[in-house]
Design an enzyme around this catalytic site. Structure first.
Site, PDB file in Angstrom:
ATOM      1  N   HIS A 127     -68.213  35.073   6.192  1.00  0.00           N
ATOM      2  CA  HIS A 127     -67.757  33.663   6.757  1.00  0.00           C
ATOM      3  C   HIS A 127     -68.894  32.863   6.570  1.00  0.00           C
ATOM      4  CE1 HIS A 127     -65.877  30.680   9.056  1.00  0.00           C
ATOM      5  NE2 HIS A 127     -66.793  30.759  10.055  1.00  0.00           N
ATOM      6  N   ARG A 138     -63.330  34.526  -0.325  1.00  0.00           N
ATOM      7  CA  ARG A 138     -64.554  34.472  -0.139  1.00  0.00           C
ATOM      8  C   ARG A 138     -65.144  35.799  -0.379  1.00  0.00           C
ATOM      9  NH1 ARG A 138     -65.741  36.562   4.749  1.00  0.00           N
ATOM     10  NH2 ARG A 138     -64.248  35.573   6.552  1.00  0.00           N
ATOM     11  N   TYR A 161     -64.592  44.052   9.618  1.00  0.00           N
ATOM     12  CA  TYR A 161     -63.151  43.890   9.600  1.00  0.00           C
ATOM     13  C   TYR A 161     -62.470  43.709   8.450  1.00  0.00           C
ATOM     14  CZ  TYR A 161     -64.835  39.058   8.543  1.00  0.00           C
ATOM     15  OH  TYR A 161     -65.363  37.856   8.238  1.00  0.00           O
TER      16      TYR A 161
HETATM   17  C1  LIG Z   1     -61.804  23.733  16.712  1.00  0.00           C
HETATM   18  C2  LIG Z   1     -62.608  25.009  15.990  1.00  0.00           C
HETATM   19  N1  LIG Z   1     -62.216  26.200  16.424  1.00  0.00           N
HETATM   20  C3  LIG Z   1     -62.916  27.178  16.287  1.00  0.00           C
HETATM   21  C4  LIG Z   1     -64.136  27.118  15.369  1.00  0.00           C
HETATM   22  C5  LIG Z   1     -64.870  28.409  15.162  1.00  0.00           C
HETATM   23  N2  LIG Z   1     -64.706  28.557  13.741  1.00  0.00           N
HETATM   24  C6  LIG Z   1     -65.565  28.195  12.725  1.00  0.00           C
HETATM   25  S1  LIG Z   1     -64.911  28.341  11.114  1.00  0.00           S
HETATM   26  C7  LIG Z   1     -63.499  29.227  11.479  1.00  0.00           C
HETATM   27  C8  LIG Z   1     -62.461  29.956  10.795  1.00  0.00           C
HETATM   28  C9  LIG Z   1     -61.940  28.683   9.705  1.00  0.00           C
HETATM   29  O1  LIG Z   1     -61.096  29.322   8.834  1.00  0.00           O
HETATM   30  P1  LIG Z   1     -60.456  28.793   7.682  1.00  0.00           P
HETATM   31  O2  LIG Z   1     -59.727  27.322   8.161  1.00  0.00           O
HETATM   32  O3  LIG Z   1     -59.535  29.918   6.817  1.00  0.00           O
HETATM   33  O4  LIG Z   1     -61.658  28.273   6.641  1.00  0.00           O
HETATM   34  P2  LIG Z   1     -62.796  29.225   6.052  1.00  0.00           P
HETATM   35  O5  LIG Z   1     -63.908  29.469   7.035  1.00  0.00           O
HETATM   36  O6  LIG Z   1     -62.011  30.604   5.727  1.00  0.00           O
HETATM   37  O7  LIG Z   1     -63.252  28.589   4.744  1.00  0.00           O
HETATM   38  C10 LIG Z   1     -63.401  29.207  12.994  1.00  0.00           C
HETATM   39  C11 LIG Z   1     -62.342  29.885  13.855  1.00  0.00           C
HETATM   40  C12 LIG Z   1     -64.341  25.762  15.119  1.00  0.00           C
HETATM   41  N3  LIG Z   1     -65.511  25.624  14.306  1.00  0.00           N
HETATM   42  N4  LIG Z   1     -63.701  24.743  15.463  1.00  0.00           N
END
Ligand SMILES: Cc1ncc(C[n+]2csc(CCOP(=O)(O)OP(=O)(O)O)c2C)c(N)n1
Ligand SMILES: [Mg+2]
Length: 368
Positions: free
Chosen positions: A265, A261, A274
């Protein structure tokens, strides 16, 4: 054989990545090149460019306070080619960074804006479109995809379900339940993991001790393949193989699409805290949109004039979608509660009654 068994050639345990087009838009594996016409390429390119333009506009709207927090797709637009490998009737079960690919499957662009403007109407998909709403809880939705795929198998519908998840989602318990369930039931489901190297500020390197994410599929008894997720040909070829295989009774398939990306985020994040700018620069050299454009230019089917025309066209589409979404009346309390449960739980019924009262009181005040 109706499929090419790409996963046999690219063993996920050996850290080999399927790449058909290199970073400069040159085809390096002619033998694996999927069948896509020039028209198909232009369509895929159009959706990628539209996704990027929609994102840029959304970013501006959020900064102006006209839209809420959202997760940009910027850099991951090759996802479009995976949706392009689906057929009418197939199901898409997204996470929250898939708005570019949902457009391919018939989701109106205005739904994206509506949803992030906080209007529940954005989750209403057209009747003949099989896309589940955005799923913000990380890793909770693949299990829904497996259930849908299993139902399709029982009903002998010959449709498949594809679910999209991030690298971070593979650390969630429900992800493993979904993988196990899919393997045991031989469900026609495709797990498309967009490994963009980060889960907010958590790097892939400490997300899992597995060498590849794709190899996790091996433990659950089905193929996993790691691909260059910014190469639309690798994306299309792998998804097509997975979809054909699942449709013909072969069961689940896991694709780890290695991508990046470019942006934050979400609009609430500052990635400079970071990650190193050099890393971003490295990936920008591998931009999926630029690569396809270079390929089409080398082929003589794309030039600057066509590019300019396309950018003008997508800008107009984006403006129209934003205008329509800003004009759409806000969802009613009924809209919010009526479509998830056939029968509301006592807590939800209580919340609905409360919100209706609040809404009525507000209406009475404004009418005075
Ligand atoms: C169960 C849960 N834990 C934490 C979060 C907070 N959160 C939102 S996105 C994210 C990271 C997701 O990373 P990834 O699966 O790699 O997807 P990306 O955002 O990189 O597309 C987190 C920890 C959440 N939305 N749901
Ligand atoms: Mg991620």
């Amino acid at each position: 054989m109706f499929f090419t068994m790409l996963y046999d050639k690219f063993d996920s345990l050996k850290e080999q990545q399927l790449q058909i087009m290199d970073k400069d838009g040159k085809i390096i594996r002619k033998d694996l090149m999927p069948k896509l016409s020039n028209d198909d390429l232009k369509k895929i390119y159009y959706y990628m460019v539209l996704g990027r333009a929609a994102d840029q506009k959304a970013m501006n709207l959020q900064r102006q306070g006209r839209m809420g927090t959202f997760a940009p797709v910027y850099g991951q637009e090759a996802q479009v080619a995976s949706a392009y490998a689906l057929q009418q009737g197939d199901w898409v079960v997204p996470a929250f960074r898939e708005h570019a690919l949902t457009l391919v499957r018939g989701m109106p662009l205005k739904n994206f804006y509506l949803y992030y403007m906080g209007n529940e109407i954005g989750s209403v998909v057209p009747e003949d479109t099989r896309i589940l709403p955005v799923s913000v809880p990380v890793g909770s939705h693949p299990i829904h995809a497996v259930g849908i795929a299993w139902a399709s198998k029982i009903k002998k519908e010959k449709t498949v379900a594809i679910t999209y998840l991030g690298d971070g989602a593979t650390s969630e318990g429900e992800f493993h339940e979904a993988m196990n369930f899919a393997g045991v039931m031989k469900a026609p489901v495709i797990f498309y993991c967009q490994n963009n190297h980060w889960a907010i500020s958590v790097p892939r390197s400490i997300q899992t001790a597995s060498k590849t994410i794709a190899q996790k599929a091996v433990a659950y008894g089905f193929p996993g393949i790691q691909i260059d997720g910014n190469d639309i040909f690798a994306v299309y070829a792998a998804t097509k193989e997975a979809v054909d295989r699942a449709r013909n009774g072969g069961g689940p398939y896991f694709i780890e699409a290695v991508t990046y990306r470019f942006g934050p985020h979400t609009t609430a994040d500052d990635p400079t805290k970071y990650r190193d700018e050099k890393e971003v620069e490295y990936w920008k050299q591998r931009c999926p949109v630029m690569r396809l454009r270079k390929y089409m230019a080398n082929l003589g089917i794309w030039d600057d004039k066509q590019e300019k025309k396309l950018l003008e066209k997508v800008d107009k589409e984006v403006e129209k979608a934003v205008e329509e979404s800003e004009k759409t009346p806000i969802a009613t309390v009924d809209n919010v509660f009526d479509y998830t449960f056939a029968q509301l739980t006592p807590q939800l019924a209580e919340q609905k009654t409360y919100l209706k009262k609040v809404q009525d009181e507000k209406k009475a005040r404004t009418q005075k």
